[in-house]
Design an enzyme around this catalytic site. Sequence first.
Site, PDB file in Angstrom:
ATOM      1  N   TYR A 197     -17.994  14.168 -11.596  1.00 45.93           N
ATOM      2  CA  TYR A 197     -17.919  15.339 -12.473  1.00 45.93           C
ATOM      3  C   TYR A 197     -16.665  15.359 -13.349  1.00 45.93           C
ATOM      4  CZ  TYR A 197     -21.461  17.080  -9.231  1.00 45.93           C
ATOM      5  OH  TYR A 197     -22.581  17.220  -8.464  1.00 45.93           O
ATOM      6  N   ARG A 227       0.804  -1.226   0.000  1.00 41.40           N
ATOM      7  CA  ARG A 227       0.000   0.000   0.000  1.00 41.40           C
ATOM      8  C   ARG A 227       0.835   1.274   0.000  1.00 41.40           C
ATOM      9  NH1 ARG A 227      -5.360  -0.584   3.713  1.00 41.40           N
ATOM     10  NH2 ARG A 227      -5.902   1.262   2.513  1.00 41.40           N
ATOM     11  N   HIS A 232      -8.325  -3.285  -6.774  1.00 37.29           N
ATOM     12  CA  HIS A 232      -7.932  -2.586  -5.540  1.00 37.29           C
ATOM     13  C   HIS A 232      -9.132  -2.411  -4.609  1.00 37.29           C
ATOM     14  CE1 HIS A 232      -4.820  -0.285  -3.448  1.00 37.29           C
ATOM     15  NE2 HIS A 232      -5.749   0.596  -3.121  1.00 37.29           N
TER      16      HIS A 232
END
Length: 748
Positions: free
Chosen positions: A122, A32, A78
């Site tokens: 968006y 990670r 993931h």
Amino acid sequence: MNTKQDNIIRTDYAEIMQKSYIDYAMSVIISRALPDVRDGLKPVQRRTLYDMYELGIRYDRPYRKCARIVGDTMGKYHPHGDSSIYDALVVMAQEFKKGRTLVDGHGNFGSIEGDGAAAMRYTEARLEKLTQEVFLEDLDKNVVDFMPNFDETEKEPVVLPVRIPNILVNGADGIAVGMATSIPPHNLGEVVDAVKAYMKNNDISTRGLMRYLKGPDFPTGGIVVNKDDLVKIYESGTGKLRIRGRVEIEKLKGGRQQLVITEIPYTMIGANIGKFLNDIATLVETKKTTDIVDISNQSSKEGIRIVLELKRDADVENLTNMLYKKTRLEDTFGVNMLAVADGRPETLGLKQIIAHHVDFVFEVNSRKYTTLLAKEQEKREIQEGLIKACDVIDLIIEILRGSKSRDQVKKCLTDGITEGIKFKTKTSEKAAKTLKFTEKQAAAILDMRLYKLIGLEIDALMKEHEETMKNIAAYEDILNNYDSMAAVIMGELDQIKKEYGSKRKTSIENAEEAVYEEKKMEETEVSFLMDRFGYMRLIDKNAYERNKDAAHAESRYVFTCMNTDKICIFTDTGKLHTVKAEDIPLVRFRDKGVPADNLGNYDSTSEQILYVAPLSQVEASTVLFVTENGMCKLVKGEEFRASKRTIVSTKLAEDDRLVFVGAADEMDQVVFQSEKGYFLRILKTEISVTKKNALGVRGMKLTGEDRIHHAYLLESRQEYAIEYHDKPYVLNKVKLAKRDTKGVKPRV
């Protein structure tokens, strides 16, 4: 007989916790938080880029919604939440954070001043051309290993076949368990030159590499001012960079000047730009500088532009040095080049990083050209079969006409088996028995179309065969010759530098420590006011005289001090917080001031202010401390002289707290008041003068759950009355007694 008890494994709880935590820590470190030295990417970045590649969101195709990319990445590769994936995607698209952006963002992806990106529904994104051509190309040529995803329904690459040391070009930062990485970005062209220098001479030193790679190249520009420290930093992989913003002087009409900050330190991006502006405003408000007339942030998409308008005859050099010393215009960047190398975290120097990259690139190219060679050899086999077939095409046609099935023809072509095939002549049958085509050649012959027998097509086949033979020779040379492989890699690096290289933004130099002369403050007398809410302010002495009655009526603490003094704040937790008077704003009488929390370490949520006085007064007096459990002591004020902003003013028992602190020099008696209404008046001389780290002596004997409510200091010749049960009660009339007695309870 088997029972459930037979399956119980007895083990030590501490052992299980230790193993579980180690497993968790290693998962965070490897899977990670830390980048792989080979491609310079964390798993979330690698998976996001690979998913975009798989979805076909290329640089020359339309943008796709980030929500689609995030959802697909989370569902396939993931499973750690959408915010971590979107945050990684946003950072890879922010040109002010990365040396080279890897994602081409469309929409609001945040700003250098700390504005966040718009929601993923968006914004849109696609791969950058650099990412597609330098990071993801050749994935179809078996250049890297693939592993199963989290639920073993998909395959994902263990590492991307990146052709440049991305860990240097884009840098990295991440916090794991017990370790962190912080690698600055560098100039792509310089990195390429350093890699080539290493490939030409593996024994080159770090100093030798730095003839090509000068140092960090931050996307925000700025100036690295400790050039001489860089060799040591790049040899060890750890150290501190000192970065300054770039300041330019612009002349205005009337002989005035303005300072314009056009580049900022990399560490200032985000909310720190706003903090920088506040720090400058504070310097002006506290009169640390009087040279600045106006501050304006004129930054735009074109770049940073922070303008400081100066008064006429301002000392520009001294002011610039002051900004370097007192604000984040000069800052440090902690370098810790920690990355996952050979499956474990390791702190690497510059040469080690380049060595790991070169080894990786050689491995990738070796696998690539092995795959290409196998394909060319397969093509050669088929081409040779077709050329050979053209020479005996009449015989092959005769075999086709006389056969009953495809398998019969194939056996005849590969093994010369003619049983069941009708031939026109014995000669043809004899010739057929000598055929020895391979399986692939036979399949190609059977799939060949008649138009391939045209003369021009045969010529094209011969030319194609010649090209294949050239490729085979070239690939074998590359695979068998280090210099040939190195030449190919360096050629690719040159092409990458030519297409994607850019000019350096950050200057590297040696600069002297910023030194500025702090103007000595003119010592004047001011009045300190603190209201019951803990807001502090200083006012001019004349303003105090004009508003004396209102000041005492509205304020909890009012006193006169010098503006060079320190203010002591004693709290019920036994702490003493000191605040410089010069840090407290000098305002008009009706202005509110600032909370004590903002100027010191005092915390209004867990501490209660008991006494406030100037340090000069405290040092010259003896201070009385009284605790809730009845302990008391006198301490010489000189013991509170300290350089720290917060010290322990008195030692307290574990379940005790202060209820009173006050200057006792001019007083000769002490009155204790308990919560149950008992009063005890004693002479001050009965209380010992001790060190501040002593517990003191018992002042009043308490019974049951009783506690000290308050204490009062009296001057025997002056009457002192308090309100008790809504009636005035004169403390001087309380019977004078001895210390450590119960006291009396007045009749109500």
